[in-house]
Design a protein around this motif. Structure first.
Motif, PDB file in Angstrom:
ATOM      1  N   PHE A 171       0.835  -1.208   0.000  1.00 58.88           N
ATOM      2  CA  PHE A 171       0.000   0.000   0.000  1.00 58.88           C
ATOM      3  C   PHE A 171       0.874   1.264   0.000  1.00 58.88           C
ATOM      4  CE2 PHE A 171      -3.857  -1.943   2.554  1.00 58.88           C
ATOM      5  CZ  PHE A 171      -4.351  -2.499   1.383  1.00 58.88           C
ATOM      6  N   ARG A 174       1.672   6.244  -1.775  1.00 57.20           N
ATOM      7  CA  ARG A 174       1.554   7.606  -1.229  1.00 57.20           C
ATOM      8  C   ARG A 174       2.753   8.021  -0.385  1.00 57.20           C
ATOM      9  NH1 ARG A 174      -3.762   7.237   1.895  1.00 57.20           N
ATOM     10  NH2 ARG A 174      -4.235   6.044   0.021  1.00 57.20           N
ATOM     11  N   SER A 198      -1.914  -1.675  -4.189  1.00 53.19           N
ATOM     12  CA  SER A 198      -2.954  -0.667  -4.415  1.00 53.19           C
ATOM     13  C   SER A 198      -2.570   0.222  -5.604  1.00 53.19           C
ATOM     14  CB  SER A 198      -3.109   0.196  -3.157  1.00 53.19           C
ATOM     15  OG  SER A 198      -1.884   0.856  -2.881  1.00 53.19           O
ATOM     16  N   GLY A 212      -7.635  -3.538  -2.858  1.00 54.66           N
ATOM     17  CA  GLY A 212      -7.754  -2.428  -1.931  1.00 54.66           C
ATOM     18  C   GLY A 212      -9.028  -2.459  -1.129  1.00 54.66           C
ATOM     19  N   THR A 213      -9.119  -1.538  -0.190  1.00 49.71           N
ATOM     20  CA  THR A 213     -10.292  -1.426   0.669  1.00 49.71           C
ATOM     21  C   THR A 213     -10.893  -0.039   0.426  1.00 49.71           C
ATOM     22  OG1 THR A 213      -9.132  -0.598   2.656  1.00 49.71           O
ATOM     23  CG2 THR A 213      -9.118  -2.973   2.281  1.00 49.71           C
ATOM     24  N   HIS A 214     -11.086   0.770   1.450  1.00 51.42           N
ATOM     25  CA  HIS A 214     -11.460   2.178   1.260  1.00 51.42           C
ATOM     26  C   HIS A 214     -10.831   2.970   2.392  1.00 51.42           C
ATOM     27  CE1 HIS A 214     -14.373   2.126   4.537  1.00 51.42           C
ATOM     28  NE2 HIS A 214     -14.882   1.000   4.037  1.00 51.42           N
ATOM     29  N   ARG A 274     -11.026  -4.135   7.652  1.00 54.45           N
ATOM     30  CA  ARG A 274      -9.631  -3.688   7.843  1.00 54.45           C
ATOM     31  C   ARG A 274      -9.496  -2.937   9.154  1.00 54.45           C
ATOM     32  NH1 ARG A 274      -6.041   0.884   5.917  1.00 54.45           N
ATOM     33  NH2 ARG A 274      -7.727   1.727   4.614  1.00 54.45           N
TER      34      ARG A 274
HETATM   35  O1  LIG Z   1      -6.796   0.030  -0.245  1.00 56.37           O
HETATM   36  C1  LIG Z   1      -6.353   0.309   0.865  1.00 56.37           C
HETATM   37  O2  LIG Z   1      -6.832  -0.137   1.909  1.00 56.37           O
HETATM   38  C2  LIG Z   1      -5.182   1.258   0.977  1.00 56.37           C
HETATM   39  C3  LIG Z   1      -4.608   1.803  -0.123  1.00 56.37           C
HETATM   40  C4  LIG Z   1      -3.539   2.661   0.028  1.00 56.37           C
HETATM   41  C5  LIG Z   1      -3.071   2.927   1.264  1.00 56.37           C
HETATM   42  N1  LIG Z   1      -3.624   2.395   2.336  1.00 56.37           N
HETATM   43  C6  LIG Z   1      -4.695   1.554   2.209  1.00 56.37           C
END
Ligand SMILES: O=C(O)c1cccnc1
Ligand SMILES: Nc1ncnc2c1ncn2[C@@H]1O[C@H](COP(=O)(O)OP(=O)(O)OP(=O)(O)O)[C@@H](O)[C@H]1O
Ligand SMILES: O=P(O)(O)OC[C@H]1O[C@H](OP(=O)(O)OP(=O)(O)O)[C@H](O)[C@@H]1O
Length: 495
Positions: A171, A174, A198, A212-214, A274
């Protein structure tokens, strides 16, 4: 000042992705008529990263691509023409720029395939060819191989900590070191052991599964958490993982269960939840209990929050019930050791009269930093079970003795006669006279190789704390020759 945007940086020519001194040395060799003297360079590191016992090599696919596309375009040459020295004179004369325009990479390159487990002092890449060219490629090879090897190794360590069955999602984009830091880190993380990312551009470029999640902002954008989960489930009834810690984690799990029941009623199943803060052991155990009691044993628990291999090990030992590990910052930035100190050293130079090699050595006060002369190959020996037992560096330009003995370069009193009959030469031909002769493996193949290579190591070499040093030594005649060369080159000052 030209504008540089990320897309303009990915340009047809990356030949200027180098340090200026490679070009000033190239110019100097050209002026001296030394450009075509045959030279041999090796790229290697002196210590495995993260105080570990091994590294997983990566970055060769990028390096091969860079070498295949090595061309100085008109745009590159215009820029080089514009460079001036301190006193205002042009740095490079026109004849040299003409030479660069016509330059075509013509070296032989041998390299250790991506995903191979490697150790200190082993050449990961050997470049043999015209001095000017073999020198010119140094910086690009180092930047491409050092970083990806570092990240692949980090990912392999994280894989070791989570074990073979849990899922690792990367992840990190960023928090990565810039946009290419993000992209190449994702590739290397996947090669080293991650299962998905991600990073959508990496998915598109390399075929890595995107997952991924949110974010918390999704929950914050709705009146309440349950409403947020309902809305997400509505959009992705078969692909929902809810982030449950925006307000209160266990309350979040209860809300997730309510929505999971609605999903089930309409023929769908919740994928996971999560956790992103708090005590991940306690919360994952409680979440597991709540989910199981509610009849959702297949809902996966994803955890994230500054995770790395030591923390994962601790969470596992504490009995955390985590199925998927979301790992960003500490993986893609190699947080605890942000650079691999790989170097590129000249090891042999053809004599001016073409009568053979002059071997070269860079002397240092520290023996570990003194380079190794020769046209080197790495031979890995295996025991009857196919496990690697020792690696031997030897000079391919000299005959090998019948009985092989490996000498520890840091302690020449430590020697091992070679008993094993099974071995593999690690460096494989990649270019011959500038033409690629090797079909590169797919990323998937390199990833499988990495896992298989790490698991073939002795547990003592694999462990995080004070790992066993895997034996890597010089073949005895190379060791003797190197010692003599050091004695010849080192000034003998009177006491
Ligand atoms: O999809 C996720 O949960 C995600 C993506 C980038 C950074 N942190 C979490
Ligand atoms: N059981 C545990 N044992 C050891 N470390 C843990 C455990 N659970 C979580 N951690 C780690 O402790 C660190 C601090 O987590 P914590 O959630 O308390 O702070 P935080 O990240 O500042 O939280 P928040 O996101 O709510 O601000 C994180 O790196 C997390 O991964
Ligand atoms: O901790 P890392 O290993 O770097 O993993 C990536 C982190 O990035 C996200 O946090 P962020 O606060 O940026 O966004 P969010 O609102 O989605 O949590 C995510 O929730 C993870 O905590």
């Amino acid at each position: 000042m030209p504008d540089a945007t990320p897309s303009s940086l990915y340009r047809p020519s990356l030949s200027l992705l180098t340090d200026l001194y490679q070009l000033t040395m190239a110019y100097g060799y050209w002026r001296k008529g030394m450009q075509d003297r045959e030279a041999v360079f090796h790229l290697y590191f002196r210590k495995p990263p993260f105080a570990g016992g091994y590294a997983v090599c990566a970055g060769l696919a990028y390096a091969v691509d860079w070498l295949e596309n090595l061309r100085f375009t008109d745009e590159d040459l215009t820029y080089l023409r514009s460079l001036h020295g301190q006193k205002g004179g042009r740095l490079f004369e026109e004849g040299f720029l003409d030479y660069l325009r016509d330059l075509r990479f013509s070296c032989d390159v041998d390299a250790i395939p991506e995903g191979t487990v490697v150790f200190a002092n082993e050449p990961l890449i050997r470049v043999r060819g015209p001095l000017l060219q073999a020198q010119l490629v140094e910086t690009a090879l180092l930047t491409l191989v050092n970083f990806q090897t570092l990240i692949a190794t980090k990912a392999a360590r994280i894989r070791e900590a989570v074990g073979p069955d849990d899922q690792i999602l990367e992840f990190g984009l960023r928090r990565a070191q810039g946009f290419d830091g993000g992209l190449s880190a994702t590739r290397a993380a996947y090669l080293g052991g991650a299962d998905g990312t991600s990073n959508v551009l990496a998915g598109q470029q390399f075929g890595i599964p995107v997952r991924g999640t949110h974010a918390h902002s999704w929950v914050m954008a709705f009146e309440g958490e349950e409403e947020a989960f309902e809305a997400y489930a509505d959009a992705f009834p078969d692909d929902s993982v809810f982030l449950v810690d925006t307000y209160d984690t266990l309350e979040g799990v209860r809300n997730a269960i309510k929505v999971a029941r609605h999903l089930r009623a309409s023929g769908h199943e919740l994928g996971g939840i999560r956790l992103d803060s708090g005590d991940l052991t306690y919360l994952s155990r409680e979440a597991r209990r709540l989910l199981d009691d509610a009849g959702f044993p297949a809902v996966r628990i994803v955890a994230s929050n500054d995770l790395e291999e030591q923390l994962v090990t601790a969470l596992k030992l504490e009995g955390a019930r985590i199925d998927t590990w979301g790992i960003g910052t500490k993986l893609v930035t190699a947080y605890d050791q942000p650079a691999l100190g790989g170097v590129y050293k000249l090891a042999a130079l053809q004599r001016a009269d073409g009568s053979g090699w002059d071997y070269t050595v860079k002397i240092s006060e520290q023996l570990a930093k003194t380079s190794i002369p020769g046209v080197l190959q790495v031979r890995r020996f295996f025991n009857e079970e196919g496990k690697p037992v020792a690696d031997m560096l030897y000079n391919t330009a000299e005959p090998l003795p019948e009985q092989l003995t490996i000498v520890d370069p840091l302690d020449p009193t430590r020697r091992r006669p070679v008993k094993s009959a099974q071995y593999r030469e690690l460096l494989e031909p990649v270019f011959r006279q500038g033409q690629r002769v090797l079909d590169l493996p797919t990323l998937e193949e390199s990833r499988q190789k990495a896992r298989q290579e790490v698991t073939s190591l002795d547990p003592g070499t694999r462990r995080f704390l004070n790992p066993h040093t895997y034996p890597v030594g010089l073949e005895k005649s190379l060791h003797d020759f190197r010692t003599q060369l050091i004695l010849d080159k080192r000034p003998q000052r009177p006491a």
